[in-house]
Design an enzyme around this catalytic site. Structure first.
Site, PDB file in Angstrom:
ATOM      1  N   ILE A   1       0.820  -1.222   0.000  1.00  0.00           N
ATOM      2  CA  ILE A   1       0.000   0.000   0.000  1.00  0.00           C
ATOM      3  C   ILE A   1       0.850   1.268   0.000  1.00  0.00           C
ATOM      4  O   ILE A   1       0.323   2.380  -0.038  1.00  0.00           O
ATOM      5  CB  ILE A   1      -0.959   0.034   1.208  1.00  0.00           C
ATOM      6  CG1 ILE A   1      -0.194  -0.110   2.524  1.00  0.00           C
ATOM      7  CG2 ILE A   1      -2.025  -1.035   1.070  1.00  0.00           C
ATOM      8  CD1 ILE A   1      -1.085   0.037   3.750  1.00  0.00           C
ATOM      9  N   GLY A   2       2.184   1.109   0.045  1.00  0.00           N
ATOM     10  CA  GLY A   2       3.035   2.290   0.014  1.00  0.00           C
ATOM     11  C   GLY A   2       4.496   1.916  -0.125  1.00  0.00           C
ATOM     12  O   GLY A   2       4.929   0.845   0.302  1.00  0.00           O
TER      13      GLY A   2
ATOM     14  N   GLY B   1       8.578   3.769   0.047  1.00  0.00           N
ATOM     15  CA  GLY B   1       9.428   4.908   0.310  1.00  0.00           C
ATOM     16  C   GLY B   1      10.846   4.591  -0.101  1.00  0.00           C
ATOM     17  O   GLY B   1      11.144   3.490  -0.578  1.00  0.00           O
ATOM     18  N   GLY B   2      11.747   5.540   0.094  1.00  0.00           N
ATOM     19  CA  GLY B   2      13.132   5.333  -0.294  1.00  0.00           C
ATOM     20  C   GLY B   2      13.808   4.229   0.476  1.00  0.00           C
ATOM     21  O   GLY B   2      14.731   3.579  -0.032  1.00  0.00           O
TER      22      GLY B   2
ATOM     23  N   VAL C   1       5.490  -0.513   2.689  1.00  0.00           N
ATOM     24  CA  VAL C   1       4.393  -0.666   3.636  1.00  0.00           C
ATOM     25  C   VAL C   1       3.354  -1.599   3.027  1.00  0.00           C
ATOM     26  O   VAL C   1       2.950  -1.434   1.874  1.00  0.00           O
ATOM     27  CB  VAL C   1       3.753   0.691   3.979  1.00  0.00           C
ATOM     28  CG1 VAL C   1       2.630   0.499   5.001  1.00  0.00           C
ATOM     29  CG2 VAL C   1       4.794   1.651   4.517  1.00  0.00           C
TER      30      VAL C   1
ATOM     31  N   LYS D   1       5.246  -2.082   8.116  1.00  0.00           N
ATOM     32  CA  LYS D   1       6.310  -1.362   7.422  1.00  0.00           C
ATOM     33  C   LYS D   1       7.588  -2.187   7.487  1.00  0.00           C
ATOM     34  O   LYS D   1       8.033  -2.588   8.560  1.00  0.00           O
ATOM     35  CB  LYS D   1       6.545   0.004   8.064  1.00  0.00           C
ATOM     36  CG  LYS D   1       7.649   0.804   7.387  1.00  0.00           C
ATOM     37  CD  LYS D   1       7.817   2.165   8.027  1.00  0.00           C
ATOM     38  CE  LYS D   1       8.915   2.965   7.354  1.00  0.00           C
ATOM     39  NZ  LYS D   1       9.095   4.297   7.953  1.00  0.00           N
TER      40      LYS D   1
ATOM     41  N   ASP E   1      10.021  13.316  11.181  1.00  0.00           N
ATOM     42  CA  ASP E   1       9.878  13.024   9.750  1.00  0.00           C
ATOM     43  C   ASP E   1       8.492  13.417   9.251  1.00  0.00           C
ATOM     44  O   ASP E   1       7.848  12.658   8.541  1.00  0.00           O
ATOM     45  CB  ASP E   1      10.143  11.544   9.480  1.00  0.00           C
ATOM     46  CG  ASP E   1      10.429  11.271   7.992  1.00  0.00           C
ATOM     47  OD1 ASP E   1      10.822  12.219   7.277  1.00  0.00           O
ATOM     48  OD2 ASP E   1      10.258  10.123   7.552  1.00  0.00           O
TER      49      ASP E   1
END
Length: 559
Positions: free
Chosen positions: A18-19, A21-22, A26, A41, A134
């Site tokens: 669902i996600g 990042g660098g 997730v 995550k 963050d």
């Protein structure tokens, strides 16, 4: 990467990604036995930029309970990754909202800022404080009902007041505050305030956070109040930002006040442009007479405002009249002192909102562009008297009791003015010295050395505690000084000993404090006999704890 259907720790079944990042991925997962969805995550250990969460931090974050926080419930260690299990929040992240709906209206961005201030203030007021570190649109979810939730605590850290700095420097470039990439010091609440300011800038302009500028250069229809708030949030120097999310929240809720100040300032500048032309004509006719009349009229009006403030039946009317008097004669002390003593401290407490209002008045500008405080500071005696009273107010009566930085600054200015004498000078020097350590404890220089010499710190505490403070100053200052000395032994006893202070000398100083408490306060009023008895009992109990700590530290050193 985890495959769909993979069972994590025997209970979290991976459903989908669902996600991304660098440094992480997730997933949506489900605990089929409990029939509940979770977000998982995955931090990849092979990525040198990735940093996990320790068990201590996990235990800390598990204790967080707030409707605006997606809580962490589990951290699972794997060979090549760390999995963080947290609440799954239905909705869209703010970066998705920005992409799909375009820039936010001013009303929307104010609401977002206020909601996030409430969440961050909750984190910052934990014991110990938690710094998020963050904040960015992708880490904030907007639920269908419009409520916001922080979803990722991978970069969060407990604020270690006396540590050398953060163990890991994290944050997303553009959103991260400058201090997150410096080797000295550590992040604190103002770090999150910077990131929030950057995020709100992006949401209201649609521009990259790398291109910070006054928001009205991009959207002229936005208010000057919002522009001013975001500029304060994103100052490079943390000391120039809002000191807490409570202050920032108040500013966002009252952005119209900052906008009104801007409009008044512009009007004065305009008046300042035309006034010299008109004045040159008037002076050619009878300048001396008019000047004298104007000065007298100004004086009479100034006094009238002060009288009106004293007679006001409504608090806002009282404060407004004090402000009018200051605007009329910003170099005179009476209006400032009465505003502080009678306007703000009628309940013996300076609130965050009142502190913000005071700061707004001092930074207000004359028609020539000079701040009121700059004009006031030219009145040496008057400004010294104000700084002394402001120092007392921030030290004793500010509702943010752990923030003594403003007190230290005001006391220092008062002590250095050359205008204080007697007990006032003694108090300003002593409390400035004590409060000054709060600005340096926990910080290190470029070489990695602590900015506080703990042996010198101890010697300074001994010096300010010497003699009969009740006689040379007053009983309230004496209590504050004794509380500080005892408290620092409890907090920093080990550091004092390691720096060379001897345990027997520390015990002797504690014994002297005990003697002062028993002998110096006779006949003095600290809220009545019962109140002082309670204060004395509390300090004696703390001294006993400090003595016990010293014994334990000595025993440890002897092993």
């Amino acid at each position: 990467m985890l495959e769909n259907g993979f069972l994590v720790d025997g209970k979290y079944k991976i459903l989908d990604v669902i996600g991304r990042g660098g440094m992480s991925i997730v997933y949506l997962a489900i605990n089929e036995k409990a029939n509940r969805s979770w977000a998982v995550k995955e931090l990849i250990r092979t990525d040198p930029r990735a940093a996990g969460i320790s068990k201590k931090e996990t235990d800390l974050l598990k204790k967080l309970h707030h409707p605006g926080i997606a809580g962490i419930v589990d951290v699972i260690e794997q060979k090549e990754s760390q999995l963080i299990v947290m609440d799954y929040v239905e909705g869209h992240s703010l970066d998705q909202v920005l992409e799909e709906q375009g820039v936010c209206s001013e009303r929307e961005v104010l609401d977002i800022g206020i909601q996030l201030c409430e969440v961050l203030e909750y984190l910052h007021t934990r014991k110990p404080p938690v710094i998020y570190r963050d904040l960015k649109p992708s880490n904030v979810m907007k639920k269908p009902d419009g409520k916001l939730v922080l979803i990722d605590f991978g970069a969060a850290r407990e604020y270690r007041r006396y540590s050398d700095g953060d163990t890991v420097l994290l944050g997303t470039r553009g959103y991260a505050a400058p201090e997150q990439y410096e080797s000295q010091g550590q992040t604190d609440a103002r770090t999150d305030i910077y990131s929030l300011g950057v995020m709100l800038f992006e949401l209201v302009t649609g521009e990259s956070p790398h291109r910070l500028c006054p928001v009205r250069k991009i959207r002229p229809e936005l208010s000057a109040g919002l522009e001013s708030i975001l500029e304060i949030c994103t100052q490079t120097d943390p000391a120039e930002r809002f000191s807490s999310c409570a202050e920032l929240k108040y500013a966002l809720e009252h952005s119209w006040e900052m906008d009104e100040r801007y409009q008044k300032r512009q009007k004065r500048k305009l008046a300042g442009f035309f006034t010299p032309v008109a004045a040159s004509i008037c002076l050619g006719i009878g300048g001396i007479v008019f000047s004298g009349l104007e000065t007298q009229a100004s004086r009479n009006t100034y006094e009238a405002y002060l009288t009106a403030a004293g007679n006001a039946a409504v608090k806002e009317e009282e404060l407004g009249n004090y402000e009018k008097a200051i605007c009329l004669r910003p170099g005179e002390k009476d209006a400032y002192l009465q505003l502080l003593k009678h306007g703000f401290l009628d309940d013996e407490l300076l609130t965050v909102e009142e502190s913000m209002r005071l700061r707004g008045i001092l930074t207000e500008q004359t028609a020539s562009g000079e701040s009121f405080e700059s004009v006031f500071s030219k009145n040496k005696e008057g400004y010294a008297a104000f700084c002394y009273e402001a120092g007392v107010t921030y030290y004793y009566k500010y509702e943010e009791t752990e923030n003594k930085k403003q007190a230290q600054s005001y006391f220092r200015l008062a002590a250095q003015s050359g205008c204080l004498t007697g007990a006032h000078l003694v108090r300003a020097e002593k409390l400035s010295l004590i409060a000054g350590y709060y600005t340096r404890i926990g910080l290190v220089d470029a070489a990695g050395d602590d900015l506080v010499d703990y042996k010198q710190y101890w010697e300074d505490l001994v010096e300010v505690s010497a003699g009969n403070i009740v006689m040379t100053d007053n009983e309230r200052t004496a209590v504050v000084v004794y509380e500080e000395l005892i408290g620092q032994v409890l907090f920093h006893g080990e550091s004092f000993l390691e720096a060379g202070a001897r345990a027997d000398m520390i015990r002797e100083q504690l014994a002297q404090v005990r003697t002062h408490l028993q002998q110096d306060f006779t006949g003095k009023d600290l809220g009545g006999a019962d109140a002082f008895s309670e204060i004395k009992d509390r300090l004696i109990q703390q001294m006993e704890e400090a003595e016990y700590l010293l014994a334990a530290l000595e025993e440890r050193q002897g092993e």
